[in-house]
Design a protein around this motif. Structure first.
Motif, short mmCIF file in Angstrom:
data_model
loop_
_atom_site.label_atom_id
_atom_site.label_comp_id
_atom_site.label_asym_id
_atom_site.label_seq_id
_atom_site.Cartn_x
_atom_site.Cartn_y
_atom_site.Cartn_z
N UNK A 126 -36.77 -17.99 -23.65
CA UNK A 126 -36.13 -18.99 -22.80
C UNK A 126 -34.83 -18.44 -22.21
N UNK A 127 -34.04 -17.77 -23.06
CA UNK A 127 -32.78 -17.18 -22.57
C UNK A 127 -33.07 -16.11 -21.52
N UNK A 128 -34.09 -15.29 -21.79
CA UNK A 128 -34.44 -14.24 -20.84
C UNK A 128 -34.88 -14.80 -19.50
N UNK A 129 -35.74 -15.83 -19.53
CA UNK A 129 -36.20 -16.45 -18.28
C UNK A 129 -35.05 -17.12 -17.55
N UNK A 130 -34.20 -17.83 -18.29
CA UNK A 130 -33.06 -18.51 -17.67
C UNK A 130 -32.11 -17.50 -17.03
N UNK A 131 -31.88 -16.38 -17.71
CA UNK A 131 -31.01 -15.34 -17.15
C UNK A 131 -31.60 -14.75 -15.87
N UNK A 132 -32.93 -14.50 -15.90
CA UNK A 132 -33.60 -13.96 -14.71
C UNK A 132 -33.49 -14.93 -13.54
N UNK A 133 -33.75 -16.22 -13.78
CA UNK A 133 -33.68 -17.23 -12.72
C UNK A 133 -32.26 -17.32 -12.17
N UNK A 134 -31.26 -17.29 -13.05
CA UNK A 134 -29.87 -17.38 -12.61
C UNK A 134 -29.49 -16.20 -11.74
N UNK A 135 -29.80 -14.99 -12.20
CA UNK A 135 -29.43 -13.80 -11.46
C UNK A 135 -30.18 -13.70 -10.14
N UNK A 136 -31.47 -14.04 -10.16
CA UNK A 136 -32.24 -13.96 -8.92
C UNK A 136 -31.79 -15.02 -7.93
N UNK A 137 -31.48 -16.23 -8.40
CA UNK A 137 -31.01 -17.29 -7.52
C UNK A 137 -29.66 -16.91 -6.91
N UNK A 138 -28.76 -16.36 -7.73
CA UNK A 138 -27.44 -15.95 -7.23
C UNK A 138 -27.60 -14.86 -6.17
N UNK A 139 -28.53 -13.94 -6.40
CA UNK A 139 -28.77 -12.87 -5.43
C UNK A 139 -29.28 -13.42 -4.10
N UNK A 140 -30.20 -14.39 -4.17
CA UNK A 140 -30.75 -14.99 -2.95
C UNK A 140 -29.68 -15.76 -2.19
N UNK A 141 -28.82 -16.47 -2.92
CA UNK A 141 -27.74 -17.23 -2.26
C UNK A 141 -26.76 -16.29 -1.56
N UNK A 142 -26.46 -15.15 -2.21
CA UNK A 142 -25.57 -14.17 -1.57
C UNK A 142 -26.19 -13.62 -0.30
N UNK A 143 -27.50 -13.31 -0.35
CA UNK A 143 -28.17 -12.80 0.84
C UNK A 143 -28.16 -13.83 1.97
N UNK A 144 -28.36 -15.11 1.59
CA UNK A 144 -28.37 -16.17 2.60
C UNK A 144 -26.99 -16.31 3.24
N UNK A 145 -25.91 -16.23 2.42
CA UNK A 145 -24.56 -16.35 2.97
C UNK A 145 -24.26 -15.18 3.90
N UNK A 146 -24.69 -13.97 3.50
CA UNK A 146 -24.48 -12.81 4.38
C UNK A 146 -25.20 -12.99 5.69
N UNK A 147 -26.42 -13.52 5.65
CA UNK A 147 -27.20 -13.72 6.87
C UNK A 147 -26.53 -14.76 7.78
N UNK A 148 -26.02 -15.84 7.16
CA UNK A 148 -25.35 -16.86 7.95
C UNK A 148 -24.07 -16.32 8.59
#
Length: 227
Positions: free
Chosen positions: A200-222
């Motif tokens: 559960x910790x591993x999956x939660x960490x993966x989701x958090x890091x991947x979501x943060x990465x996608x949000x950063x990419x979206x902000x850069x694109x905007x």
């Protein structure tokens, strides 16, 4: 219900309890082959607890329903049959199909499949052997082995060896401890909880890091679009 069945009784009559009782009756009806079928089903349906089924096979052996050697042989054969079915599923899925699936799954990338396959190619032998002694992963480890097309002979040997060790622990607990085998089950449950929490910790960490990465990419694109 016989003496074997009474050891599996619990205060609450849940669906899992009823399934366990059916499996006990199967062992009583057709002997050690019933234990093998029960463990094969456990491999295909992980919610069935091997740490509860295996001691019952040991108790049956201690009562003379069948021999200890038969209990170990048939439960290991059952583990192998269930594992080979999942291995076949992995081969059918294959790397290319998994990469296509990853494209459609949120937060996953085809590169994730490539990295997993590369890791398993390097460490697959150890993963299969030790994975057979880890709750949840006992079943799931067979799928990446099939995906990476590990040689069947190698997969069979490693699975049989790992399964024999795991099965022997709980079959012998039932054989020597009888109705007190729950002492061993308690330790197994603690181990299982640790594994589940780690997953559960591993999956939660993966989701958090991947979501943060996608949000950063979206902000850069905007930002780039507004410049």
């Amino acid at each position: 219900m016989t003496a074997i069945a009474s050891t599996s009784a619990t205060p609450s009559e849940s669906w899992l309890t009823r399934i366990m009782e059916y499996l006990v009756e199967l062992m009583e009806l057709i002997g050690p082959a019933g234990a093998g079928i029960a463990i094969a089903l456990e491999n295909l349906f992980p919610p069935l607890p091997s740490e509860a089924i295996l001691p019952l096979a040991g108790i049956a052996a201690s009562l003379g329903t069948f021999t200890l050697a038969e209990a170990l042989l048939w439960t290991t054969a059952g583990s192998l049959v269930g594992a080979l079915i999942l291995y076949g599923l992995g081969r059918w899925l294959g790397v290319d199909r998994l990469r296509r699936i990853a494209v459609k799954v949120p937060l996953l990338h085809p590169e994730d499949i490539d990295r997993t396959v590369a890791w398993f190619t390097r460490h697959g032998g150890k993963a299969v052997f030790f994975g057979r002694m880890v709750p949840l992963f006992r079943s799931l480890i067979s799928i990446p082995a099939g995906v990476t097309r590990m040689p069947v002979w190698k997969f069979t040997l490693l699975t049989a060896a790992g399964s024999l060790i795991w099965n022997a622990i709980f079959v012998l607990a039932g054989f020597f401890l009888g109705e007190s085998w729950h002492i061993v089950e308690e330790y197994a449950e603690v181990f299982q909880v640790i594994v589940i929490v780690a997953v559960v910790i591993g999956v939660a960490t993966f989701v958090y890091l991947r979501t943060r990465s996608l949000l950063r990419q979206r902000r850069r694109s905007n930002t780039a679009a507004t410049d």
